[in-house]
Every structure is written in structure tokens, then in C-alpha cells.
Design a protein around this motif. Structure first.
Motif, PDB file in Angstrom:
ATOM      1  N   ALA A 107      -5.456   6.055 -12.904  1.00  0.00           N
ATOM      2  CA  ALA A 107      -4.740   5.388 -13.987  1.00  0.00           C
ATOM      3  C   ALA A 107      -3.702   4.464 -13.388  1.00  0.00           C
ATOM      4  O   ALA A 107      -3.183   4.724 -12.311  1.00  0.00           O
ATOM      5  CB  ALA A 107      -4.066   6.413 -14.896  1.00  0.00           C
ATOM      6  N   PHE A 108      -3.418   3.383 -14.099  1.00  0.00           N
ATOM      7  CA  PHE A 108      -2.302   2.546 -13.678  1.00  0.00           C
ATOM      8  C   PHE A 108      -1.001   3.280 -13.969  1.00  0.00           C
ATOM      9  O   PHE A 108      -0.816   3.830 -15.052  1.00  0.00           O
ATOM     10  CB  PHE A 108      -2.298   1.212 -14.437  1.00  0.00           C
ATOM     11  CG  PHE A 108      -3.506   0.360 -14.176  1.00  0.00           C
ATOM     12  CD1 PHE A 108      -3.846  -0.017 -12.894  1.00  0.00           C
ATOM     13  CD2 PHE A 108      -4.302  -0.088 -15.224  1.00  0.00           C
ATOM     14  CE1 PHE A 108      -4.952  -0.814 -12.651  1.00  0.00           C
ATOM     15  CE2 PHE A 108      -5.411  -0.885 -14.997  1.00  0.00           C
ATOM     16  CZ  PHE A 108      -5.740  -1.243 -13.701  1.00  0.00           C
ATOM     17  N   LYS A 109      -0.099   3.300 -13.020  1.00  0.00           N
ATOM     18  CA  LYS A 109       1.229   3.849 -13.249  1.00  0.00           C
ATOM     19  C   LYS A 109       2.204   2.702 -13.513  1.00  0.00           C
ATOM     20  O   LYS A 109       1.999   1.569 -13.062  1.00  0.00           O
ATOM     21  CB  LYS A 109       1.679   4.673 -12.044  1.00  0.00           C
ATOM     22  CG  LYS A 109       0.818   5.917 -11.802  1.00  0.00           C
ATOM     23  CD  LYS A 109       0.801   6.834 -13.009  1.00  0.00           C
ATOM     24  CE  LYS A 109      -0.136   8.013 -12.871  1.00  0.00           C
ATOM     25  NZ  LYS A 109       0.302   8.969 -11.862  1.00  0.00           N
ATOM     26  N   VAL A 110       3.243   2.989 -14.272  1.00  0.00           N
ATOM     27  CA  VAL A 110       4.247   1.960 -14.546  1.00  0.00           C
ATOM     28  C   VAL A 110       4.785   1.430 -13.214  1.00  0.00           C
ATOM     29  O   VAL A 110       5.204   2.190 -12.352  1.00  0.00           O
ATOM     30  CB  VAL A 110       5.392   2.527 -15.408  1.00  0.00           C
ATOM     31  CG1 VAL A 110       6.511   1.499 -15.540  1.00  0.00           C
ATOM     32  CG2 VAL A 110       4.873   2.934 -16.781  1.00  0.00           C
ATOM     33  N   GLY A 111       4.719   0.125 -13.027  1.00  0.00           N
ATOM     34  CA  GLY A 111       5.186  -0.503 -11.803  1.00  0.00           C
ATOM     35  C   GLY A 111       4.100  -0.776 -10.786  1.00  0.00           C
ATOM     36  O   GLY A 111       4.313  -1.540  -9.837  1.00  0.00           O
ATOM     37  N   GLU A 112       2.914  -0.171 -10.959  1.00  0.00           N
ATOM     38  CA  GLU A 112       1.845  -0.347  -9.968  1.00  0.00           C
ATOM     39  C   GLU A 112       1.333  -1.778  -9.921  1.00  0.00           C
ATOM     40  O   GLU A 112       0.848  -2.246  -8.882  1.00  0.00           O
ATOM     41  CB  GLU A 112       0.693   0.615 -10.266  1.00  0.00           C
ATOM     42  CG  GLU A 112      -0.402   0.610  -9.220  1.00  0.00           C
ATOM     43  CD  GLU A 112      -1.553   1.537  -9.575  1.00  0.00           C
ATOM     44  OE1 GLU A 112      -2.633   1.372  -8.990  1.00  0.00           O
ATOM     45  OE2 GLU A 112      -1.369   2.422 -10.439  1.00  0.00           O
ATOM     46  N   LEU A 113       1.453  -2.486 -11.045  1.00  0.00           N
ATOM     47  CA  LEU A 113       0.950  -3.856 -11.109  1.00  0.00           C
ATOM     48  C   LEU A 113       1.569  -4.731 -10.011  1.00  0.00           C
ATOM     49  O   LEU A 113       0.939  -5.653  -9.509  1.00  0.00           O
ATOM     50  CB  LEU A 113       1.259  -4.445 -12.486  1.00  0.00           C
ATOM     51  CG  LEU A 113       0.402  -5.613 -12.963  1.00  0.00           C
ATOM     52  CD1 LEU A 113      -1.048  -5.176 -13.134  1.00  0.00           C
ATOM     53  CD2 LEU A 113       0.941  -6.148 -14.295  1.00  0.00           C
ATOM     54  N   ASP A 114       2.797  -4.406  -9.625  1.00  0.00           N
ATOM     55  CA  ASP A 114       3.480  -5.190  -8.599  1.00  0.00           C
ATOM     56  C   ASP A 114       2.822  -5.058  -7.222  1.00  0.00           C
ATOM     57  O   ASP A 114       3.017  -5.919  -6.360  1.00  0.00           O
ATOM     58  CB  ASP A 114       4.941  -4.741  -8.475  1.00  0.00           C
ATOM     59  CG  ASP A 114       5.750  -5.030  -9.725  1.00  0.00           C
ATOM     60  OD1 ASP A 114       5.375  -5.953 -10.472  1.00  0.00           O
ATOM     61  OD2 ASP A 114       6.755  -4.329  -9.963  1.00  0.00           O
ATOM     62  N   TYR A 115       2.058  -3.982  -7.025  1.00  0.00           N
ATOM     63  CA  TYR A 115       1.516  -3.681  -5.702  1.00  0.00           C
ATOM     64  C   TYR A 115      -0.004  -3.715  -5.632  1.00  0.00           C
ATOM     65  O   TYR A 115      -0.570  -3.670  -4.539  1.00  0.00           O
ATOM     66  CB  TYR A 115       1.983  -2.283  -5.250  1.00  0.00           C
ATOM     67  CG  TYR A 115       3.465  -2.068  -5.384  1.00  0.00           C
ATOM     68  CD1 TYR A 115       4.361  -2.779  -4.603  1.00  0.00           C
ATOM     69  CD2 TYR A 115       3.971  -1.153  -6.302  1.00  0.00           C
ATOM     70  CE1 TYR A 115       5.734  -2.582  -4.724  1.00  0.00           C
ATOM     71  CE2 TYR A 115       5.343  -0.946  -6.431  1.00  0.00           C
ATOM     72  CZ  TYR A 115       6.214  -1.665  -5.641  1.00  0.00           C
ATOM     73  OH  TYR A 115       7.561  -1.475  -5.762  1.00  0.00           O
ATOM     74  N   LEU A 116      -0.680  -3.780  -6.788  1.00  0.00           N
ATOM     75  CA  LEU A 116      -2.120  -3.569  -6.819  1.00  0.00           C
ATOM     76  C   LEU A 116      -2.884  -4.555  -5.952  1.00  0.00           C
ATOM     77  O   LEU A 116      -3.801  -4.179  -5.216  1.00  0.00           O
ATOM     78  CB  LEU A 116      -2.618  -3.613  -8.267  1.00  0.00           C
ATOM     79  CG  LEU A 116      -4.071  -3.230  -8.502  1.00  0.00           C
ATOM     80  CD1 LEU A 116      -4.366  -1.831  -7.985  1.00  0.00           C
ATOM     81  CD2 LEU A 116      -4.409  -3.317  -9.988  1.00  0.00           C
ATOM     82  N   GLY A 117      -2.514  -5.844  -6.019  1.00  0.00           N
ATOM     83  CA  GLY A 117      -3.204  -6.827  -5.194  1.00  0.00           C
ATOM     84  C   GLY A 117      -3.062  -6.521  -3.718  1.00  0.00           C
ATOM     85  O   GLY A 117      -4.025  -6.618  -2.946  1.00  0.00           O
TER      86      GLY A 117
ATOM     87  N   LYS B  44       0.826  -1.206   0.000  1.00  0.00           N
ATOM     88  CA  LYS B  44       0.000   0.000   0.000  1.00  0.00           C
ATOM     89  C   LYS B  44       0.864   1.261   0.000  1.00  0.00           C
ATOM     90  O   LYS B  44       0.563   2.235  -0.700  1.00  0.00           O
ATOM     91  CB  LYS B  44      -0.955  -0.006   1.200  1.00  0.00           C
ATOM     92  CG  LYS B  44      -2.052  -1.051   1.089  1.00  0.00           C
ATOM     93  CD  LYS B  44      -3.027  -0.967   2.239  1.00  0.00           C
ATOM     94  CE  LYS B  44      -4.157  -1.978   2.063  1.00  0.00           C
ATOM     95  NZ  LYS B  44      -3.679  -3.374   2.107  1.00  0.00           N
ATOM     96  N   ILE B  45       1.926   1.248   0.765  1.00  0.00           N
ATOM     97  CA  ILE B  45       2.807   2.418   0.812  1.00  0.00           C
ATOM     98  C   ILE B  45       3.515   2.606  -0.525  1.00  0.00           C
ATOM     99  O   ILE B  45       3.551   3.712  -1.083  1.00  0.00           O
ATOM    100  CB  ILE B  45       3.828   2.269   1.957  1.00  0.00           C
ATOM    101  CG1 ILE B  45       3.112   2.314   3.312  1.00  0.00           C
ATOM    102  CG2 ILE B  45       4.889   3.363   1.876  1.00  0.00           C
ATOM    103  CD1 ILE B  45       3.991   2.009   4.490  1.00  0.00           C
ATOM    104  N   ALA B  46       4.062   1.521  -1.074  1.00  0.00           N
ATOM    105  CA  ALA B  46       4.780   1.618  -2.342  1.00  0.00           C
ATOM    106  C   ALA B  46       3.845   1.949  -3.497  1.00  0.00           C
ATOM    107  O   ALA B  46       4.172   2.764  -4.375  1.00  0.00           O
ATOM    108  CB  ALA B  46       5.517   0.306  -2.618  1.00  0.00           C
ATOM    109  N   GLY B  47       2.659   1.332  -3.509  1.00  0.00           N
ATOM    110  CA  GLY B  47       1.706   1.617  -4.575  1.00  0.00           C
ATOM    111  C   GLY B  47       1.174   3.029  -4.521  1.00  0.00           C
ATOM    112  O   GLY B  47       1.043   3.711  -5.546  1.00  0.00           O
ATOM    113  N   ALA B  48       0.881   3.510  -3.313  1.00  0.00           N
ATOM    114  CA  ALA B  48       0.372   4.877  -3.167  1.00  0.00           C
ATOM    115  C   ALA B  48       1.426   5.898  -3.554  1.00  0.00           C
ATOM    116  O   ALA B  48       1.097   6.981  -4.060  1.00  0.00           O
ATOM    117  CB  ALA B  48      -0.095   5.109  -1.737  1.00  0.00           C
ATOM    118  N   ALA B  49       2.701   5.575  -3.335  1.00  0.00           N
ATOM    119  CA  ALA B  49       3.775   6.498  -3.692  1.00  0.00           C
ATOM    120  C   ALA B  49       3.836   6.755  -5.195  1.00  0.00           C
ATOM    121  O   ALA B  49       4.362   7.783  -5.633  1.00  0.00           O
ATOM    122  CB  ALA B  49       5.110   5.949  -3.199  1.00  0.00           C
ATOM    123  N   LEU B  50       3.276   5.836  -5.996  1.00  0.00           N
ATOM    124  CA  LEU B  50       3.244   6.017  -7.446  1.00  0.00           C
ATOM    125  C   LEU B  50       2.155   6.996  -7.883  1.00  0.00           C
ATOM    126  O   LEU B  50       2.104   7.383  -9.051  1.00  0.00           O
ATOM    127  CB  LEU B  50       3.024   4.668  -8.137  1.00  0.00           C
ATOM    128  CG  LEU B  50       4.176   3.674  -8.012  1.00  0.00           C
ATOM    129  CD1 LEU B  50       3.775   2.321  -8.592  1.00  0.00           C
ATOM    130  CD2 LEU B  50       5.422   4.194  -8.713  1.00  0.00           C
TER     131      LEU B  50
END
Length: 440
Positions: A385-395, A275-281
Motif C-alpha cells: 500500500a502507499f503510505k502517506v509521504g511515500e509519493l516523495d520517494y517512489l520514483g 530507497k532508505i526513506a521510502g522503505a522506512a515507511l
């Protein structure tokens, strides 16, 4: 014995979750920082007129968006098509075209090449499976990089960019091509469906639907102008504290806030790594939508344009006649932000005038209205929007943590940024929290 739930946020995700939990027998308290429900949707009157406008999200795609359509049918609401488009002026590839489809003979092969490139990639996405559970890393690149993989004419580059960047944001925002490909897949792997099925609003607008959902709930208490400061939780209970010092004890909490404002709430224990890493995007783009009353514009007008040469606006649409003027809606993928301080200002009449006049020389803007979602502290950005790299954190971003579940169109399983996605995610979050509380 009935148990207590707190829902943070009264957008479509939060209100849907609250309704569903109330139907399961819970006592639900909704805490909403704004003075209204609706979140990033908001239907109201255009300044000093009787014309209704949607200053946030407002469009639906009918039965293909099954979660929103389920609610539309449940409450007996009706779709309303936008006014027909009959006049065109597109600014693409350094040229002006007044054709409905701005493609000349020299662009035919490039258009076919670009369409095949998008559709061939999108066919690998299964809309029945959450996007983060699919092997799609090869498509998780910027839209500019993805489109640059095929040889295209300047007009087709601008046309496909204009179609795409409203969804995934300009290049500097690091938007992933997956946003465009995912929406294409959701629309039945069809570019045509995407452009023709999104002309539906609701009679009564977004207010009619969200008020029906909330009105259909029992045992729900709504607190407006109530900003949450902190959330504490352990294996058995949760405690939500507001900025004015009120404390709400609960058996569980649904966090239905835009991801970009998660950082404004102190969570104890802290949110997990994903959540922290994904939100940072920052999955919300800095788009803008402006409404304007305009003279000297033909009825039924529609225009696409390269926002870099149209003073910030990529799409201009006529939404009808008001007091003898045309009511125009202007979309920009590049509103004002920290990264783009000179971006399009939806509330500045000079900025809107410059953009509309680029499409329609001689047009005169009389008045503007709208809402700056980028400057709004309760959204800190516009659509998702999906940001590049967000796929790693979305789940992990949507995964429950202790007594907390998470909802919103930013992290939904399907229609990211659409009202359908918010409703779907509110339904899932409610079901997950019921499972957690019931099994405790």
C-alpha cells in the motif's frame, strides 16, 4: 559473449525479469531464500485435503491488467471465475444486513456522496503515467482523513472503510488514500469494476503462471533456500554473497525483494536516500488471510464487516464445498504485528471461529489453514500500500543504482500489490539492466 546476471528473489517480479534477460542472451542465476518460487503468492493444498488454496495473492482482473494478461495469453492459460455469491450477511454501521448491497433508504444520499467523492478525486489520476510523476499531494492523506471530508452515515462509513482498508491498511498503519484512488483509476475510474472484475483466478492457480514463465526461460539457474547477505557493486561488476558464504559474480543484479526486507541485505555502496526513506515507511500492510473448513454456513456466502466489531475480519467469502464443509476465506486488514500484538491470527482456530461466528451465528470452524506473512522473515508484511509521504520517494525507490535495478509490486508503475504490478516491474527492471550493461 554472454554476460551474467543475478536475480534476487523468485516471486513474479524476479522470475519475469530472469525470463526476459535470458531471452536477451544473458546467463541468469536466481537466488531465492524460500524452498519454492512464488514469493508472496503460494498455491498449495489445504491441510489434509485435496483442495487447492491460494494462501497469498491469487486474483486477476482479466485484460484490464495487461501485463499479467499478456502472460496468461502467452502460455495458453485460462481464467476461472469464483463461485457465485448468493447469501449475504454484512455487519456495517452497527447493523446486520442480509441484502446483497447493504444500503437502506437512509443511506442513499450518503452512498451517492461518498461515491462521488472517490470518483471525483480518482478522475485526476492518470493510470498511464506513474503515480509519482503526477501532482497528487492533496490526496496523499490517510483514508480516514479523506473520507472524513464528506458527511456520511455510519453504514456508509463502514462500507467504504471495509472496501478501502483491505488495500491501504488500518488507520494506525498510516495508509494513504492514494492506494484506493489509484486502484479506482486503474479500474477505469469505477468502483463497480473494482468489485466485479476481481473474481477471477487461474485454472491451475498462480503456480501455473509462474511455473510457465520460469519454464519458458532458457539459460536460467535457480537456487532455492539461498538467502542473500550482501551485494557489492561498482561501475563494472557486482558481487552477491549468501549467508552460507557462496559468492556470485555478475555484470548486473535485479533486486526483486519486498521493500520491507531490503534492510536485511547489506548493500555496498549503501542504497540511496529515497530507497532508505521510502522503505522506512514500510509500504507493506499487516493484513492476513485465513482459510477454514466450516459447518453450518450457507453456500455462496459473502459478508462485509467493520473489522473492529467482527473480531478482526473485514470480508468473508465462500470458496466452495470440501469434504462436506464450506471452504471459507477470511480477510483481515489487521493481522498480528509489533504495533498490533492482539491482531487477527489467521492460524488460530479460536480467532477464526470468533470472526466467522460474528458473520454467521452458529457457524462452527473445524479446521484452519493459511500463512502468516507478517511473521515471515522473507516478506515482513502482506500486500502493498502507499503510505502517506511515500509519493516523495517512489520514483527513487525504483530507480537503478549502479549495476542494480529494482523490481516488485511494492514499487511498480501500475497495479501496486497485484501480480500484474510485479510482472510489469520485472519487465521494466530487466530492460533497464540490459540498457545499463549493454552501454557499459
Amino acid at each position: 559473449m554472454s554476460k551474467d546476471i543475478v536475480v534476487i528473489g523468485a516471486g513474479f517480479a524476479g522470475v519475469t525479469a530472469a525470463r526476459d534477460l535470458s531471452e536477451l542472451g544473458y546467463r541468469v542465476t536466481i537466488l531465492e531464500a524460500r524452498d519454492r518460487i512464488g514469493g508472496r503468492t503460494h498455491r498449495r493444498k489445504f491441510s489434509d485435503t485435496d483442495a487447492d488454496i491460494e494462501v497469498g495473492g491469487g486474483w486477476f482482473a482479466g485484460p484490464i491488467q495487461r501485463h499479467a494478461h499478456r502472460e496468461v495469453v502467452r502460455y495458453g492459460l485460462n481464467y476461472k471465475a469464483d463461485p457465485p455469491l448468493t447469501t449475504f450477511s454484512h455487519l456495517l454501521g452497527g447493523k446486520r444486513s442480509e441484502a446483497a448491497i447493504p444500503i437502506e433508504a437512509d443511506d442513499y444520499l450518503a452512498f451517492e456522496r461518498a461515491s462521488f467523492h472517490v470518483l471525483n478525486a480518482a478522475q485526476h489520476l492518470n493510470p498511464e503515467i506513474p503515480i509519482d510523476q503526477q501532482p497528487l499531494k492533496s490526496f496523499d492523506v490517510t483514508w480516514e482523513e479523506f473520507l472524513g471530508q464528506v458527511e456520511l452515515t455510519p453504514t456508509i462509513v463502514d462500507l467504504f472503510n471495509t472496501h478501502a482498508i483491505d488495500g491501504c491498511g488500518p488507520t494506525h498503519e498510516n495508509g494513504s488514500a492514494l492506494t484506493v484512488l489509484w486502484n479506482t483509476a486503474l479500474f477505469g475510474n469505477s468502483i463497480v469494476n473494482w468489485t466485479t472484475l476481481t473474481d477471477q483466478q487461474l485454472e491451475g492457480g498462480t503456480n501455473a503462471l509462474i511455473e510457465a514463465i520460469l519454464g519458458g526461460a532458457t539459460n536460467v539457474e535457480l537456487h532455492l533456500e539461498t538467502t542473500v547477505m550482501s551485494v557489492q557493486h561498482d561501475e563494472t561488476r557486482a558481487k552477491v554473497t549468501t549467508v552460507d558464504g557462496r559468492v556470485f559474480e555478475a555484470d548486473g543484479v535485479v533486486v526483486a525483494l519486498p521493500v520491507n526486507v531490503w534492510k536485511t541485505v547489506e548493500f555496498d555502496p549503501p542504497l540511496g536516500h529515497d530507497k532508505i526513506a521510502g522503505a522506512a515507511l514500510r509500504p507493506g500492510v499487516h493484513g492476513a488471510k485465513s482459510w477454514a473448513l466450516v459447518k453450518n454456513v450457507p453456500a455462496g456466502f459473502f459478508g462485509y464487516g467493520n473489522y473492529k466489531v467482527t473480531n478482526g475480519v473485514s470480508m468473508l467469502i465462500d470458496e466452495g464445498e470440501v469434504d462436506g464443509y464450506r471452504l471459507m476465506m477470511a480477510f483481515s486488514p489487521a493481522g498480528i504485528s509489533e504495533e498490533n500484538p492482539d491482531g487477527f491470527d489467521p492460524l488460530d482456530i479460536a480467532s477464526v471461529q470468533a470472526a466467522i461466528e460474528a458473520f454467521v451465528p452458529g457457524a462452527e470452524v473445524v479446521k484452519v489453514d493459511g500463512h502468516d506473512w507478517n511473521a515471515d522473515p522473507y516478506s515482513d508484511g502482506s500486500w502493498s500500500a502507499f503510505k502517506v509521504g511515500e509519493l516523495d520517494y517512489l520514483g527513487g525507490m525504483r530507480k537503478p543504482e549502479g549495476r542494480l535495478t529494482f523490481a516488485g509490486s511494492d514499487i511498480c508503475r501500475g497495479w501496486i500489490s497485484w501480480i500484474d504490478g510485479a510482472i510489469e516491474s520485472g519487465t521494466y527492471a530487466a530492460a533497464e539492466l540490459d540498457r545499463i550493461v549493454s552501454q557499459a
